[in-house]
Structure formats: C-alpha cells, structure tokens
Design a protein around this motif. Structure first.
Motif, PDB file in Angstrom:
ATOM      1  N   ALA A  12       0.820  -1.217   0.000  1.00 43.02           N
ATOM      2  CA  ALA A  12       0.000   0.000   0.000  1.00 43.02           C
ATOM      3  C   ALA A  12       0.848   1.259   0.000  1.00 43.02           C
ATOM      4  O   ALA A  12       0.423   2.310  -0.496  1.00 43.02           O
ATOM      5  CB  ALA A  12      -0.928  -0.004   1.209  1.00 43.02           C
ATOM      6  N   THR A  13       2.063   1.166   0.523  1.00 39.21           N
ATOM      7  CA  THR A  13       2.880   2.365   0.705  1.00 39.21           C
ATOM      8  C   THR A  13       4.066   2.473  -0.255  1.00 39.21           C
ATOM      9  O   THR A  13       4.687   3.534  -0.333  1.00 39.21           O
ATOM     10  CB  THR A  13       3.418   2.418   2.154  1.00 39.21           C
ATOM     11  OG1 THR A  13       4.158   1.210   2.433  1.00 39.21           O
ATOM     12  CG2 THR A  13       2.267   2.532   3.143  1.00 39.21           C
ATOM     13  N   ASP A  14       4.361   1.416  -0.968  1.00 35.83           N
ATOM     14  CA  ASP A  14       5.530   1.399  -1.852  1.00 35.83           C
ATOM     15  C   ASP A  14       5.069   1.430  -3.311  1.00 35.83           C
ATOM     16  O   ASP A  14       4.743   0.390  -3.896  1.00 35.83           O
ATOM     17  CB  ASP A  14       6.371   0.150  -1.573  1.00 35.83           C
ATOM     18  CG  ASP A  14       7.725   0.175  -2.278  1.00 35.83           C
ATOM     19  OD1 ASP A  14       7.840   0.843  -3.320  1.00 35.83           O
ATOM     20  OD2 ASP A  14       8.651  -0.509  -1.803  1.00 35.83           O
ATOM     21  N   THR A  15       5.030   2.600  -3.893  1.00 37.69           N
ATOM     22  CA  THR A  15       4.532   2.726  -5.271  1.00 37.69           C
ATOM     23  C   THR A  15       5.453   2.029  -6.274  1.00 37.69           C
ATOM     24  O   THR A  15       4.987   1.497  -7.289  1.00 37.69           O
ATOM     25  CB  THR A  15       4.386   4.210  -5.658  1.00 37.69           C
ATOM     26  OG1 THR A  15       5.644   4.869  -5.480  1.00 37.69           O
ATOM     27  CG2 THR A  15       3.321   4.885  -4.805  1.00 37.69           C
ATOM     28  N   GLN A  16       6.759   2.038  -6.019  1.00 35.58           N
ATOM     29  CA  GLN A  16       7.681   1.366  -6.928  1.00 35.58           C
ATOM     30  C   GLN A  16       7.446  -0.146  -6.926  1.00 35.58           C
ATOM     31  O   GLN A  16       7.502  -0.797  -7.970  1.00 35.58           O
ATOM     32  CB  GLN A  16       9.131   1.679  -6.540  1.00 35.58           C
ATOM     33  CG  GLN A  16       9.540   3.118  -6.822  1.00 35.58           C
ATOM     34  CD  GLN A  16      11.020   3.347  -6.536  1.00 35.58           C
ATOM     35  OE1 GLN A  16      11.646   2.588  -5.802  1.00 35.58           O
ATOM     36  NE2 GLN A  16      11.583   4.401  -7.125  1.00 35.58           N
ATOM     37  N   LEU A  17       7.178  -0.709  -5.761  1.00 35.02           N
ATOM     38  CA  LEU A  17       6.891  -2.136  -5.669  1.00 35.02           C
ATOM     39  C   LEU A  17       5.610  -2.469  -6.428  1.00 35.02           C
ATOM     40  O   LEU A  17       5.559  -3.460  -7.162  1.00 35.02           O
ATOM     41  CB  LEU A  17       6.766  -2.557  -4.210  1.00 35.02           C
ATOM     42  CG  LEU A  17       6.343  -4.021  -3.974  1.00 35.02           C
ATOM     43  CD1 LEU A  17       7.380  -4.984  -4.543  1.00 35.02           C
ATOM     44  CD2 LEU A  17       6.119  -4.278  -2.486  1.00 35.02           C
ATOM     45  N   ARG A  18       4.582  -1.638  -6.263  1.00 38.80           N
ATOM     46  CA  ARG A  18       3.330  -1.901  -6.977  1.00 38.80           C
ATOM     47  C   ARG A  18       3.554  -1.873  -8.485  1.00 38.80           C
ATOM     48  O   ARG A  18       3.041  -2.707  -9.217  1.00 38.80           O
ATOM     49  CB  ARG A  18       2.258  -0.868  -6.587  1.00 38.80           C
ATOM     50  CG  ARG A  18       1.719  -1.044  -5.186  1.00 38.80           C
ATOM     51  CD  ARG A  18       0.319  -0.435  -5.029  1.00 38.80           C
ATOM     52  NE  ARG A  18       0.287   0.973  -5.410  1.00 38.80           N
ATOM     53  CZ  ARG A  18       0.584   1.991  -4.598  1.00 38.80           C
ATOM     54  NH1 ARG A  18       0.978   1.737  -3.351  1.00 38.80           N
ATOM     55  NH2 ARG A  18       0.494   3.233  -5.004  1.00 38.80           N
TER      56      ARG A  18
END
Length: 381
Positions: free
Chosen positions: A344-350
């Motif tokens: 939910a907090t890591d846009t790069q991971l998403r």
C-alpha cells in the motif's frame, strides 16, 4: 454422431471456477467434433454452444440448485448418462469434473480441480463421503485423469492409490479480451455498498480486494484480522467479492463489526463477470490468502489486469504467481499484514509487481489449455 461426448451439465448463468473452466475450454475442443450434453438454459448463456452438436439435458442439475442439484446430477450421471452414451454410439466421455458413470461400460476422461474436502473435512458434509468413496472409484476406472496443477496431481497420488502416470496436469487460463489493464476512463470509483449501481455516485478510500467464496479454508478471518492491524487502517477499505454464504458470511461480518471495521470491510456478494476487470483494475492489490487451492483463477485474472497480488506460498498458488506476486505464509497474520502495508505504501513495488504480473499472465491461455486437452483426449478416442 461424434465418438466424444462432453458433459456440460454443470454450466449455469452465474459461473464460478469450475463452470468458468468448462465454458472457456469447450470452444477449443471443436477439432474433435464433440457432442455437448448441455441444458437449454445454459445454452442461452453460452452462444458458442450453438456451433456444436448438442443434446439437451435437464436444467436442474447444476450447482445453481445447491445440494439438490448435485444429488440430481449424480443420479442422472449414473442412470441416464450411460443410456445417452450408448444411444449416441460414443466411445469416450469427457467430464470437466470428476463425475462419470460407474459399472456401465462407459470410457471416460475426467478433470480434478482440487481435493480440498479431504484436506479440510467438514463435519456432516456430504462432500466428505463423496470424496472418500465415490471419487476414488471414478479415478480408478477413468481412462485418464486431467488436473489443473502439479499440486493437485500430488494430492491425487497422496490421497488415492492412483499412479502418477495416469495424470496430466494442464494449467487453467483467463479471457485475454476481458481481463486486461483498463484505460483511464474505465478506472472509475465503485460503489461497494450497492454494487453494481452507478459507480460515479460515490467515492471511496483505496481498497484491497478479495474474490472468492467465504469458506473457512479461504482464510478470510485472518485477512480481516490482518487488515485491522494495518497502520492508518482507516485510510483503506477491504472489499470481499463473492456470493454470501449463510454458514460463514455472518460470522465474518460479525468479526468486522467487533473490530470496529463495519464501514471499511465491504461484502459485495456475487459480482457480475463484466464488472470484475473494473473491480480488479481499481484495487490496490488482490489479496488471496487461501490455505489451499487447486489453481487460483483470481490470482491469474488479477495479474492479467496489472493488479499487484499478495497470495499464499502453499498449494498451487506459487505455480500460478511465480515471482510476480508477494507470497506469504497464510497462517501468519502478521506476515500478511506486513505485506499489505508494504504494497500500500511502496509505489515502486506496486509498479514492479504490475509489470511482472502482466508478463506472467501471458504464459497462460485457453488456447494452450485447449490444445493440451485435445492431445490427451485424442489418445483415447
């Protein structure tokens, strides 16, 4: 008449996993010129059935009729289906579930999706004797057995005296025209409280999504507990899509209420097929923490939409997800919560999981599933 019969008596208007498999597979079996056993009601919902030779069967045999439908189908399979088999001069029956006539000189190939009722038996459930006594007879007499994963193949040899040489795992797939990333105008807010009304009427917080039944082995009680422990939990919602079940859904709703999450945990009930891509495309991630799956279609469909996935590291789910999802121990609530917080907090991971998911999904197709199925069936015609 064709020497091959395909038993589609399980098809109905609101298909779930097994019926989805059967409906998507049979168009690719056309090279075998089969004769379909399908109800007139089901034929209306599957227009491609008109391209085949069909023989009508009763409309009250499908899972839509619940336990009575299953019982009627078992009786029909044992007493009526053999007559059709011999009347139509068939030499092979293909059943997309492990059901077939016994002691009737019918040759058949069946598909096994999972043995979950043996892994998670329920007291007084009719499925327990069904899987302990009926299924092994079917598999012993079958010419060959198909299954949807190597995990299910291992279960068959572990639970039953069936040799591995008699089993062919063939992965499932998804509708490439349906499950795909959607362009911006179609990625709109949805109304979980009154789904599927006009989605533009209300907005919502970012949401995690689960799709499937509410049975205990689906692990929703741990999912709700994990959601409750998220930092800034009030900034998110958890949407649970899937038909309500009076045996399990009220307990889950009561759990959410006791945790003070009634306004954040949304139970959507059955979601129409044409709305699933929108639901998936708008989600932070699909959360599928099942304790066991024969395959796990929602995971594949989510990856095909470019939606990040958190799923279990057990059963067939790692076969489906590969390295394109976050795999967690589904019995560990803290591990599940940590994965939800990270995604939910890591846009790069998403973004990375979205790309990997799209690449992974391209490895699956109904054309491949159909071709491999045709190859097996041809060996026994």
């Amino acid at each position: 008449m064709s020497p091959l019969l395909i038993n589609l008596s399980i098809l109905f208007a609101q298909p779930t996993g097994i019926a989805t498999y059967a409906a998507n597979l049979f168009p690719y079996l056309k090279p075998l010129n089969p004769n379909l056993l399908i109800s007139p009601v089901a034929s209306n919902h599957f227009p491609l059935a008109s391209d085949f030779h069909s023989y009508p069967v009763p409309a009250n045999l499908s899972p839509a009729q619940g336990t009575k439908g299953h019982f009627r189908r078992l009786l029909w399979t044992q007493f009526q289906l053999p007559r059709l088999y011999h009347t139509l001069n068939a030499s092979l029956l293909f059943s997309p579930i492990p059901e077939a006539p016994l002691s009737s000189n019918c040759r058949y190939v069946v598909m096994v999706h999972d043995l979950i009722p043996l892994r998670f038996p329920k007291r007084n459930s009719p499925l327990t004797p069904y899987f302990r006594y009926y299924i092994p007879q079917i598999l012993t007499q079958a010419q060959h057995i198909l299954c949807n994963s190597t995990a299910t193949a291992r279960d068959i040899t572990d639970f039953y005296p069936i040799p591995a040489t008699k089993i062919t795992p063939i992965p499932l797939a998804y509708d490439t025209n349906h499950f795909r990333p959607l362009c911006a105008p179609l990625r709109y807010p949805l109304r979980p409280s009154a789904f599927p009304k006009n989605p533009n009427e209300a907005t919502h917080n970012p949401y995690f999504l689960y799709i499937g039944r509410h049975d205990p082995y689906k692990n929703l009680h741990r999912l709700i507990n994990a959601f409750a422990t998220l930092p800034n939990c009030s900034d998110y919602e958890l949407w649970i899509a899937g038909s309500s079940d009076k045996r399990y859904t009220p307990k889950l709703q009561s759990q959410a209420q006791q945790l003070g999450l009634s306004h954040q945990v949304k139970f959507l009930d059955y979601v129409p097929y044409n709305q699933l891509p929108i639901l998936l495309n708008n989600a932070i991630a699909l959360i599928f923490p099942s304790l066991w799956e024969g395959f796990g279609l929602p995971v594949l469909e989510a990856m095909a939409c470019g939606t990040p996935v958190i799923t279990s590291n057990l059963s067939a789910l790692p076969e489906v997800a590969g390295d394109a999802a976050i795999l967690v121990n589904p019995y560990n609530t803290s591990e599940l919560a940590a994965a939800m917080h990270t995604i939910a907090t890591d846009t790069q991971l998403r973004s990375r999981l979205s790309t990997l998911g799209l690449q992974r999904a391209r490895q699956f197709s109904w054309a491949k599933t159909g071709q491999k199925t045709v190859e097996v069936l041809q060996n026994y015609l």
